[in-house]
Design a protein around this motif. Structure first.
Motif, PDB file in Angstrom:
ATOM      1  N   TYR A   7      32.850  -0.538  89.973  1.00 47.52           N
ATOM      2  CA  TYR A   7      34.217  -0.090  89.701  1.00 47.52           C
ATOM      3  C   TYR A   7      35.222  -1.216  89.918  1.00 47.52           C
ATOM      4  O   TYR A   7      36.208  -1.333  89.191  1.00 47.52           O
ATOM      5  CB  TYR A   7      34.594   1.170  90.489  1.00 47.52           C
ATOM      6  CG  TYR A   7      34.820   0.966  91.957  1.00 47.52           C
ATOM      7  CD1 TYR A   7      36.083   0.666  92.443  1.00 47.52           C
ATOM      8  CD2 TYR A   7      33.783   1.081  92.868  1.00 47.52           C
ATOM      9  CE1 TYR A   7      36.310   0.470  93.794  1.00 47.52           C
ATOM     10  CE2 TYR A   7      33.994   0.906  94.228  1.00 47.52           C
ATOM     11  CZ  TYR A   7      35.257   0.597  94.688  1.00 47.52           C
ATOM     12  OH  TYR A   7      35.470   0.408  96.023  1.00 47.52           O
ATOM     13  N   ALA A  30      33.015   6.956  77.514  1.00 44.57           N
ATOM     14  CA  ALA A  30      31.682   6.783  76.931  1.00 44.57           C
ATOM     15  C   ALA A  30      31.455   5.336  76.481  1.00 44.57           C
ATOM     16  O   ALA A  30      30.378   4.766  76.709  1.00 44.57           O
ATOM     17  CB  ALA A  30      31.495   7.740  75.762  1.00 44.57           C
ATOM     18  N   ARG A  71      31.083   3.236  79.601  1.00 47.36           N
ATOM     19  CA  ARG A  71      29.762   3.481  80.206  1.00 47.36           C
ATOM     20  C   ARG A  71      28.714   2.619  79.514  1.00 47.36           C
ATOM     21  O   ARG A  71      27.870   2.006  80.171  1.00 47.36           O
ATOM     22  CB  ARG A  71      29.354   4.950  80.045  1.00 47.36           C
ATOM     23  CG  ARG A  71      29.988   5.895  81.013  1.00 47.36           C
ATOM     24  CD  ARG A  71      29.453   7.304  80.834  1.00 47.36           C
ATOM     25  NE  ARG A  71      28.001   7.279  80.951  1.00 47.36           N
ATOM     26  CZ  ARG A  71      27.177   8.058  80.258  1.00 47.36           C
ATOM     27  NH1 ARG A  71      27.641   8.926  79.390  1.00 47.36           N
ATOM     28  NH2 ARG A  71      25.887   7.980  80.443  1.00 47.36           N
ATOM     29  N   GLU A  72      28.784   2.587  78.193  1.00 48.42           N
ATOM     30  CA  GLU A  72      27.825   1.801  77.418  1.00 48.42           C
ATOM     31  C   GLU A  72      28.028   0.305  77.678  1.00 48.42           C
ATOM     32  O   GLU A  72      27.069  -0.433  77.888  1.00 48.42           O
ATOM     33  CB  GLU A  72      28.000   2.112  75.938  1.00 48.42           C
ATOM     34  CG  GLU A  72      26.875   1.601  75.077  1.00 48.42           C
ATOM     35  CD  GLU A  72      26.978   2.112  73.658  1.00 48.42           C
ATOM     36  OE1 GLU A  72      26.987   1.257  72.748  1.00 48.42           O
ATOM     37  OE2 GLU A  72      27.045   3.334  73.468  1.00 48.42           O
ATOM     38  N   GLN A 126      26.837  -0.354  81.119  1.00 47.17           N
ATOM     39  CA  GLN A 126      25.520   0.228  81.355  1.00 47.17           C
ATOM     40  C   GLN A 126      25.483   0.969  82.682  1.00 47.17           C
ATOM     41  O   GLN A 126      24.709   0.656  83.579  1.00 47.17           O
ATOM     42  CB  GLN A 126      24.437  -0.854  81.291  1.00 47.17           C
ATOM     43  CG  GLN A 126      24.370  -1.514  79.936  1.00 47.17           C
ATOM     44  CD  GLN A 126      23.307  -2.583  79.859  1.00 47.17           C
ATOM     45  OE1 GLN A 126      22.599  -2.843  80.814  1.00 47.17           O
ATOM     46  NE2 GLN A 126      23.190  -3.211  78.712  1.00 47.17           N
ATOM     47  N   SER A 127      26.382   1.952  82.795  1.00 44.03           N
ATOM     48  CA  SER A 127      26.506   2.692  84.048  1.00 44.03           C
ATOM     49  C   SER A 127      26.702   4.168  83.775  1.00 44.03           C
ATOM     50  O   SER A 127      26.825   4.596  82.628  1.00 44.03           O
ATOM     51  CB  SER A 127      27.703   2.173  84.847  1.00 44.03           C
ATOM     52  OG  SER A 127      28.906   2.598  84.239  1.00 44.03           O
ATOM     53  N   SER A 128      26.763   4.920  84.850  1.00 45.38           N
ATOM     54  CA  SER A 128      27.124   6.335  84.741  1.00 45.38           C
ATOM     55  C   SER A 128      28.641   6.421  84.569  1.00 45.38           C
ATOM     56  O   SER A 128      29.347   5.420  84.646  1.00 45.38           O
ATOM     57  CB  SER A 128      26.684   7.086  85.999  1.00 45.38           C
ATOM     58  OG  SER A 128      27.443   6.640  87.107  1.00 45.38           O
ATOM     59  N   ALA A 129      29.142   7.620  84.374  1.00 47.34           N
ATOM     60  CA  ALA A 129      30.580   7.808  84.190  1.00 47.34           C
ATOM     61  C   ALA A 129      31.356   7.627  85.491  1.00 47.34           C
ATOM     62  O   ALA A 129      32.538   7.286  85.467  1.00 47.34           O
ATOM     63  CB  ALA A 129      30.853   9.197  83.607  1.00 47.34           C
ATOM     64  N   TRP A 130      30.720   7.839  86.646  1.00 45.27           N
ATOM     65  CA  TRP A 130      31.438   7.815  87.921  1.00 45.27           C
ATOM     66  C   TRP A 130      32.212   6.522  88.163  1.00 45.27           C
ATOM     67  O   TRP A 130      33.418   6.564  88.433  1.00 45.27           O
ATOM     68  CB  TRP A 130      30.492   8.107  89.096  1.00 45.27           C
ATOM     69  CG  TRP A 130      31.244   8.157  90.375  1.00 45.27           C
ATOM     70  CD1 TRP A 130      31.849   9.238  90.918  1.00 45.27           C
ATOM     71  CD2 TRP A 130      31.533   7.059  91.252  1.00 45.27           C
ATOM     72  NE1 TRP A 130      32.489   8.885  92.079  1.00 45.27           N
ATOM     73  CE2 TRP A 130      32.316   7.559  92.312  1.00 45.27           C
ATOM     74  CE3 TRP A 130      31.220   5.703  91.246  1.00 45.27           C
ATOM     75  CZ2 TRP A 130      32.772   6.756  93.342  1.00 45.27           C
ATOM     76  CZ3 TRP A 130      31.679   4.906  92.280  1.00 45.27           C
ATOM     77  CH2 TRP A 130      32.446   5.439  93.313  1.00 45.27           C
ATOM     78  N   ARG A 181      35.241   6.298  85.721  1.00 48.21           N
ATOM     79  CA  ARG A 181      36.326   7.225  86.060  1.00 48.21           C
ATOM     80  C   ARG A 181      37.058   6.777  87.328  1.00 48.21           C
ATOM     81  O   ARG A 181      38.282   6.851  87.400  1.00 48.21           O
ATOM     82  CB  ARG A 181      35.768   8.640  86.277  1.00 48.21           C
ATOM     83  CG  ARG A 181      35.436   9.342  85.008  1.00 48.21           C
ATOM     84  CD  ARG A 181      35.169  10.822  85.283  1.00 48.21           C
ATOM     85  NE  ARG A 181      34.750  11.481  84.079  1.00 48.21           N
ATOM     86  CZ  ARG A 181      33.518  11.903  83.838  1.00 48.21           C
ATOM     87  NH1 ARG A 181      32.586  11.756  84.756  1.00 48.21           N
ATOM     88  NH2 ARG A 181      33.222  12.483  82.704  1.00 48.21           N
TER      89      ARG A 181
END
Length: 75
Positions: free
Chosen positions: A7, A33, A36-37, A40-44, A47
């Motif tokens: 982050y 989205a 994220r791509e 290369q991570s999750s949305a957390w 956000r």
């Protein structure tokens, strides 16, 4: 040396793009989205980074519309 959390990297990348003029005031940031791509991570972490950027005055988030560079981002 330990790597900074993702982050923090996202925050640094977005603020650098704003300072460099790549992202203009009022300009739309990539979607969660897309970020994220890109990272290369999750949305957390995406956000969380966006929330911190908004708290610091760099961006404005509009429900259902996305995130935009603030009209007057910090110097």
């Amino acid at each position: 040396m330990p790597q900074a959390p993702l982050y923090e990297q996202i925050i640094a990348d977005v603020t650098a793009s704003i300072r460099a003029g790549t992202l203009q005031p009022g300009g739309k940031l990539p979607s969660i989205a897309e970020m994220r791509e890109q990272y290369q991570s999750s949305a957390w972490p995406v956000r969380y980074a966006l929330r911190i950027l908004e708290e610091r005055g760099w961006i404005v988030t509009r429900q259902g519309k996305g995130s935009f560079v603030a009209t007057e981002p910090p110097a």
